[in-house]
Design a protein around this motif. Structure first.
Motif, PDB file in Angstrom:
ATOM      1  N   PHE A   1       0.923  -1.140  -0.023  1.00 56.68           N
ATOM      2  CA  PHE A   1       0.001  -0.050  -0.059  1.00 56.68           C
ATOM      3  C   PHE A   1       0.791   1.144   0.047  1.00 56.68           C
ATOM      4  CE2 PHE A   1      -2.492   3.401   1.839  1.00 56.68           C
ATOM      5  CZ  PHE A   1      -3.551   3.164   1.349  1.00 56.68           C
ATOM      6  N   ARG A   2       1.974   1.232   0.826  1.00 60.76           N
ATOM      7  CA  ARG A   2       2.641   2.367   1.042  1.00 60.76           C
ATOM      8  C   ARG A   2       3.815   2.802   0.040  1.00 60.76           C
ATOM      9  NH1 ARG A   2       4.312   3.894   6.729  1.00 60.76           N
ATOM     10  NH2 ARG A   2       4.146   6.064   5.598  1.00 60.76           N
ATOM     11  N   TRP A   3       4.274   1.643  -0.590  1.00 66.33           N
ATOM     12  CA  TRP A   3       5.470   1.985  -1.449  1.00 66.33           C
ATOM     13  C   TRP A   3       5.094   2.537  -2.610  1.00 66.33           C
ATOM     14  CZ3 TRP A   3      10.248   2.830  -0.478  1.00 66.33           C
ATOM     15  CH2 TRP A   3      11.000   2.890  -1.490  1.00 66.33           C
ATOM     16  N   ASN A   4       5.769   3.760  -3.003  1.00 68.74           N
ATOM     17  CA  ASN A   4       5.335   4.463  -4.276  1.00 68.74           C
ATOM     18  C   ASN A   4       6.646   4.672  -4.994  1.00 68.74           C
ATOM     19  OD1 ASN A   4       3.783   6.303  -5.824  1.00 68.74           O
ATOM     20  ND2 ASN A   4       4.511   8.265  -4.799  1.00 68.74           N
ATOM     21  N   TYR A   5       6.933   3.538  -5.691  1.00 70.89           N
ATOM     22  CA  TYR A   5       8.287   3.356  -6.540  1.00 70.89           C
ATOM     23  C   TYR A   5       9.712   3.870  -5.907  1.00 70.89           C
ATOM     24  CZ  TYR A   5       4.914   2.651 -10.048  1.00 70.89           C
ATOM     25  OH  TYR A   5       4.132   2.120 -11.183  1.00 70.89           O
ATOM     26  N   THR A   6       9.472   5.197  -5.409  1.00 72.36           N
ATOM     27  CA  THR A   6      10.962   5.753  -4.859  1.00 72.36           C
ATOM     28  C   THR A   6      10.719   5.976  -3.225  1.00 72.36           C
ATOM     29  OG1 THR A   6      10.216   7.696  -5.229  1.00 72.36           O
ATOM     30  CG2 THR A   6      11.500   6.467  -7.044  1.00 72.36           C
ATOM     31  N   ASP A   7       9.450   6.110  -2.675  1.00 73.92           N
ATOM     32  CA  ASP A   7       9.219   6.553  -1.247  1.00 73.92           C
ATOM     33  C   ASP A   7       7.995   6.006  -0.727  1.00 73.92           C
ATOM     34  OD1 ASP A   7       7.574   8.118  -2.406  1.00 73.92           O
ATOM     35  OD2 ASP A   7       8.168  10.074  -1.762  1.00 73.92           O
ATOM     36  N   LEU A   8       7.670   6.466   0.682  1.00 78.97           N
ATOM     37  CA  LEU A   8       6.686   5.795   1.221  1.00 78.97           C
ATOM     38  C   LEU A   8       5.536   7.107   1.300  1.00 78.97           C
ATOM     39  CD1 LEU A   8       7.947   3.946   4.278  1.00 78.97           C
ATOM     40  CD2 LEU A   8       7.019   3.095   2.319  1.00 78.97           C
ATOM     41  N   ILE A   9       4.243   6.815   0.913  1.00 78.25           N
ATOM     42  CA  ILE A   9       3.338   7.687   0.996  1.00 78.25           C
ATOM     43  C   ILE A   9       2.808   7.853   2.318  1.00 78.25           C
ATOM     44  CG2 ILE A   9       2.623   7.242  -1.266  1.00 78.25           C
ATOM     45  CD1 ILE A   9      -0.117   5.868  -0.233  1.00 78.25           C
ATOM     46  N   TYR A  10       2.146   9.106   2.672  1.00 73.89           N
ATOM     47  CA  TYR A  10       1.921   9.269   4.172  1.00 73.89           C
ATOM     48  C   TYR A  10       0.520   8.878   4.630  1.00 73.89           C
ATOM     49  CZ  TYR A  10       0.529  13.727   2.322  1.00 73.89           C
ATOM     50  OH  TYR A  10      -0.013  14.846   1.238  1.00 73.89           O
ATOM     51  N   PHE A  11       0.223   7.823   4.108  1.00 69.30           N
ATOM     52  CA  PHE A  11      -1.408   6.850   4.536  1.00 69.30           C
ATOM     53  C   PHE A  11      -0.954   5.740   4.714  1.00 69.30           C
ATOM     54  CE2 PHE A  11      -2.405  10.609   1.792  1.00 69.30           C
ATOM     55  CZ  PHE A  11      -3.421  10.977   2.354  1.00 69.30           C
ATOM     56  N   ARG A  12      -1.751   5.085   5.422  1.00 65.77           N
ATOM     57  CA  ARG A  12      -1.783   3.667   5.700  1.00 65.77           C
ATOM     58  C   ARG A  12      -3.072   3.217   5.415  1.00 65.77           C
ATOM     59  NH1 ARG A  12       1.101   2.916   9.938  1.00 65.77           N
ATOM     60  NH2 ARG A  12       2.700   2.372   8.899  1.00 65.77           N
ATOM     61  N   GLY A  13      -3.217   1.944   4.689  1.00 63.37           N
ATOM     62  CA  GLY A  13      -4.395   0.970   4.485  1.00 63.37           C
ATOM     63  C   GLY A  13      -4.523  -0.136   5.107  1.00 63.37           C
ATOM     64  N   VAL A  14      -5.765  -0.508   5.374  1.00 61.29           N
ATOM     65  CA  VAL A  14      -6.195  -1.721   5.893  1.00 61.29           C
ATOM     66  C   VAL A  14      -6.884  -2.552   5.000  1.00 61.29           C
ATOM     67  CG1 VAL A  14      -7.319  -2.957   7.777  1.00 61.29           C
ATOM     68  CG2 VAL A  14      -6.294  -0.941   8.245  1.00 61.29           C
ATOM     69  N   PRO A  15      -6.456  -3.744   4.656  1.00 66.12           N
ATOM     70  CA  PRO A  15      -7.207  -4.549   3.664  1.00 66.12           C
ATOM     71  C   PRO A  15      -8.610  -4.806   3.934  1.00 66.12           C
ATOM     72  CG  PRO A  15      -5.196  -5.881   4.370  1.00 66.12           C
ATOM     73  CD  PRO A  15      -5.402  -4.422   5.200  1.00 66.12           C
ATOM     74  N   ALA A  16      -9.383  -4.804   2.629  1.00 63.08           N
ATOM     75  CA  ALA A  16     -11.042  -4.647   2.661  1.00 63.08           C
ATOM     76  C   ALA A  16     -11.485  -6.079   3.554  1.00 63.08           C
ATOM     77  CB  ALA A  16     -11.316  -4.973   1.194  1.00 63.08           C
ATOM     78  N   ASP A  17     -12.705  -5.748   3.997  1.00 59.78           N
ATOM     79  CA  ASP A  17     -13.517  -6.662   4.419  1.00 59.78           C
ATOM     80  C   ASP A  17     -14.094  -7.303   3.164  1.00 59.78           C
ATOM     81  OD1 ASP A  17     -15.744  -7.991   5.497  1.00 59.78           O
ATOM     82  OD2 ASP A  17     -16.014  -6.797   7.162  1.00 59.78           O
ATOM     83  N   GLU A  18     -13.822  -8.700   2.981  1.00 60.09           N
ATOM     84  CA  GLU A  18     -14.017  -9.290   1.808  1.00 60.09           C
ATOM     85  C   GLU A  18     -15.508  -9.375   1.533  1.00 60.09           C
ATOM     86  OE1 GLU A  18     -11.787 -12.947   1.074  1.00 60.09           O
ATOM     87  OE2 GLU A  18     -10.048 -11.930   2.242  1.00 60.09           O
ATOM     88  N   LYS A  19     -16.380  -9.442   2.712  1.00 61.66           N
ATOM     89  CA  LYS A  19     -17.898  -9.397   2.627  1.00 61.66           C
ATOM     90  C   LYS A  19     -18.457  -8.142   1.623  1.00 61.66           C
ATOM     91  CE  LYS A  19     -18.929  -9.761   6.704  1.00 61.66           C
ATOM     92  NZ  LYS A  19     -17.756  -9.950   7.370  1.00 61.66           N
TER      93      LYS A  19
END
Length: 281
Positions: free
Chosen positions: A69-87
């Motif tokens: 989620f955070r790796w943007n080719y050359t650096d880290l974005i300043y957001f964090r994501g939690v994977p979806a609830d599959e339902k």
């Protein structure tokens, strides 16, 4: 002497070949992208995700790591994501189809899609802006980078959203879709929209005078904020909220809005304001 010269020449050519080979290897390593395996599961909607990849060469991911989620080719974005609830993946894909993708023709979608779209149950902004980097922990509906955009409504909470909150999410999705595409130069920025703005050197005190909705050192975030507001509001609502003497005493917001609307109508055949007029499907 001749033999020594030949040895020296061969040695020089070998070194040059090695340097070129190393440089090529390094470039290939830098350009390498992670490859994901589809389908990620055996739900009915996984067929849609595989078909989407075949059509647009874009991964829709509902399982991923923090690094994904955070790796943007050359650096880290300043957001964090939690994977979806599959339902809730299927209903979220329906929302993306109806409220985002349906507004653009296939040629636009083929050329503007990011490398991946991340479906999240939660997205958190880790810093307050690009300048101070003050740590925060704020929940947001979307995020974007050069390589992807993410939607954070893939959870039970979505069913409790009001119409206004869903309109906000619609606008934010259009905003990050455009920002991500523009950052990859898939779409041009309107010259009159960014004219005279030194985004790198901007200060907080200049935000209003330059017609920015939020402080940002990026023209792509500026574009995102305008597209967000345009696609979630009618023109009448924009007039009431922003194009008035109290909010816009110099008229700079109206000028930037009109430059943006005209440029994309003329050059891409896209009427952004018509998206705002349509509300929710």
């Amino acid at each position: 002497m001749i033999q020594n010269f030949i040895r020296l020449l061969l040695g020089t050519l070998s070194l040059a070949f090695l340097l070129v080979s190393c440089k090529k290897d390094k470039l290939e390593a830098l350009e390498a992208r992670p490859q994901y395996v589809l389908p990620q599961g055996n739900h009915d909607y996984d067929i849609r995700i595989v078909d989407f990849y075949k059509k647009y060469n874009t991964y829709i991911l509902y399982k991923f790591t923090d690094a994904d989620f955070r790796w943007n080719y050359t650096d880290l974005i300043y957001f964090r994501g939690v994977p979806a609830d599959e339902k809730f993946v299927a209903q979220s894909m329906d929302f993306l189809d109806k409220e985002l993708f349906s507004y653009y023709d296939e040629k636009i979608l083929q050329s503007w899609m990011p490398y991946k779209i991340m479906l999240c149950s939660d997205i958190r902004q880790l810093f307050d802006d690009e300048g101070s980097r003050t740590p925060i922990d704020s929940v947001v509906d979307v995020a974007w980078s050069l390589s992807h955009f993410a939607f954070g409504g893939v959870a039970a909470k979505w069913n409790g959203y009001t119409r206004a909150q869903k309109l906000e999410a619609k606008g934010r999705l259009h905003g990050v879709f455009w920002a991500s595409a523009a950052s990859r130069h898939a779409v041009d920025l309107p010259p009159d929209f960014i004219r005279g703005i030194d985004y790198v050197g901007i200060s907080h005190s200049e935000v209003k005078s330059l017609g920015l909705f939020v402080f940002s050192r990026s023209p792509y975030n500026d574009l995102s904020e305008y597209v967000t507001r345009i696609t979630k509001h009618t023109k009448a609502e924009l007039e009431t909220l922003y194009f008035n003497p109290e909010f816009d005493p110099t008229g700079i917001y109206r000028i930037k809005y009109e430059a943006l609307i005209a440029f994309y109508k003329t050059n891409y055949g896209i009427d952004l304001q018509a998206i705002g007029e349509s509300g929710l499907h």
